[in-house]
Every structure is written in structure tokens, then in C-alpha cells.
Design a protein around this motif. Sequence first.
Motif: not given
Length: 408
Positions: A3-6, A10, A19, A56-57, A60, A62
Motif C-alpha cells: 500500500t501507498n496511502l495518499a 495516511r 492500511d 485501495k485505489q 492511494e 485515485k
Amino acid sequence: MQTNLADFIRDTQEGQEADAILRKCVHCGFCTATCPTYQLLGDELDGPRGRIYLIKQVLEGKPATEKTQLHLDRCLTCRNCESTCPSGVSYGRLVDIGRSIVEKKVSRPFAQQVVRTALKEILPRKHVFEPAMKLGQAVRALLPAALKNKVPIARDPGRWPTRTHARKMLLLDGCVQPSMSPNINAATARVLEALDVQLLLAPKAGCCGAIRYHLNDQEGGLDDMRNNIDAWWPYVEAGVEAIVMTASGCGVTVKEYGHLLAHDPVYAERAQKISTLTKDLSEILPEFTQQLAAKVTVKKRVVYHPPCTLQHGQQIRGKVEDVLRAIGVDVTLCADSHLCCGSAGTYSVLQPELSYKLRDNKLRNLKATGAQEIVSANIGCLTHLQSGTDTTVRHWIELIDQHLSPNH
């Protein structure tokens, strides 16, 4: 799952929780096999794994779209996937977080806004819902089928016990159940009285919070939870043994008060205590099966529909059947008993096409057992199933009460 949260999520409590949940998912797809909406629609995005990717998108960064919202709306939140998942993914919490974020990013059509606002403003308010239900019952014969399905025939709840007992438990009366099926709680009080337990009601308690919370008014839902904690706390301090739930949809929510209010400095400790005390009725009665069996024998064949909020949300299985069998009931489960009946809180109003397909599938399997009666443990399931069959559908405690107190 990597994961790479916005940035916007985050470092928040919701972001950290989401997460951790996402990172447990290993993409195995076991959940897909037991997802009711995937079975009906065959679309990966209408199964848990697909919805997890959509959430998830969004987390992150999107863009969320109407399509994202549609697939999340179609989820029943039955949590069957949680029972199936070998990795312990808390999908129910993740979808609540995801829906809340998408709700803020995607504007709904006006008609949807009206319906959802009406549901969250009317259903939790007993003083509004009760007269509306009484009016509906008075003119039930004139109602269109879609409305008639939501309006059970009016029934007399019978007497509420008045004797005092040393053992005392508290009951969540709820918001819609007392108006739709008042006999359930009265029957529970009578059965427990026969077992020398006094059931108390807190007049200021109301909706468990699930309706608003799951309609993405999470702050409103949390306020409902705080209200109940305030209403129940004097009884907790006075030493009630348990807070009894006769609707599994309410029970699964109240058992999560401790988690949902864990970061509230005023309510966290009390919320955890409330969750610890909360028991589904099927967790209370096993202690009394010998006493019950000495008082009543029920020679009847019934089929039991275990609500998703009981078998998946609370992970309680077999207890209702054990209690009924102890008093002589021939109780069975139907094929695919793990699948949702389609009620799912307000889902039957918001997603009627999918809801009624699931109902009809469930009723077909229930009928195939040849049982004389259908019993369940949640007001939504009871009302939804009864709308599609002439076979009696009622709460399992009503079956016991009928034979224990035939004259009420």
C-alpha cells in the motif's frame, strides 16, 4: 498487499486502520466464492476482492467515481467473506471506511439523497417511526406491494412481566423492532421471567447506531452509540449481568462500540465495558436449557435461518439450534445457510432488485427442507423473508414463549 496511502488519509486513525487491513489481504479469492452479490452478478468488482482493490485505489489518491460508489453500494456488508478469509481481513471495517471517503468525493443523484436522508432521519427515531408504522398497518391492504413488504401485520405483544428478580439484565429495545414486531422483546422478557431473570428497559436508549453509521453518517451513528451508553450506564453501575440483544444486527454493532469509540476520551472506557456486557440472546439461554426443558417441550419441525450479523458478524453458530433442540424442536438448516437473505438493514430499500433475488433464493432453499415454520434472529431477516412466503416466519424466542406461556 502493498500500500501507498495518499497524504489526505495516511496519518489519520481511519487511514492507519485501513492500511493494516489492506496489508492482510493476499488476493487469494476465497472470499469471492461465498459472496452473494458476486454469485448473482459474476463481476469481480461486485465481490470482496474487487471492492478491496477499489477502496485501495481511492485511499492511494485515485479518483473515486460513480462506478466505485455503485460497487460499494451493492455490498450487503454480510461479512460472509470474513468467515471465509484465511488471512483475517476485517472487510466490514474496511468497507465502512471506504464508503465514507467515497461519499465525500462523489455526489449522489438527488433522488438517492432524498431516500437515504429519509431512512437515516426516520428509522432511528422511534417517536417518528412508530406512528408512521401504525398508520401503515392501518392502511396495509391499500399499500402497493413494495411498501406492504415493509409493513408487518400488527400484533399484540402480550403482557410484560412485572415481578422483581435478584438476577437482572438490560435489554436494547431498539428503534424499528418495537413497532414492527413488539412481541419479540415481550416474549424474551416472559421467557427470562420464567427462568427467574428480570429484564429491564432503559427508557432513554434508542437506535444502536447501525442505521446512520452504515448510511455513511458515521458521526450521527456514533452519537446514537454515545446516547445508549449514557442511558445504560446507571444500570451498569447498578450491576446488571448483561445487555441482551434480540436483534443480531443491533448486537453486532453494540459489540463494536468499544472499537468504534476507542479514540473518544470521554466514552472509550465505558464503550468497552458496554461491548463486554453485550450478549446475543442465544448466548444467554444455553445456561438455562435444563430449566427450559423441564418447563416446556415443543414437538415441531422448523428451519432456522441464521442472520449474517450473527453467524458472520458475531461469529456465533449453533447456539440457537442447541437451545431449540434441548426443548424438543426438530430444527434444521437449509442449503447454503451461510448466504445472506438480502435484507441487510436498509439494503432491501436501496438495492431492491438484488435484495429480492437473494430473498427468493433463500426462501426456495428454506421451503425445500419441508419444515413447518421458519425462525430467525433479526428483525430485518424476519420481515424480508415473510414478505415472500405464506409460511410463518418469526423470531425463535417467540416459538419458545408460545409454548411456555400460551396465554401470555
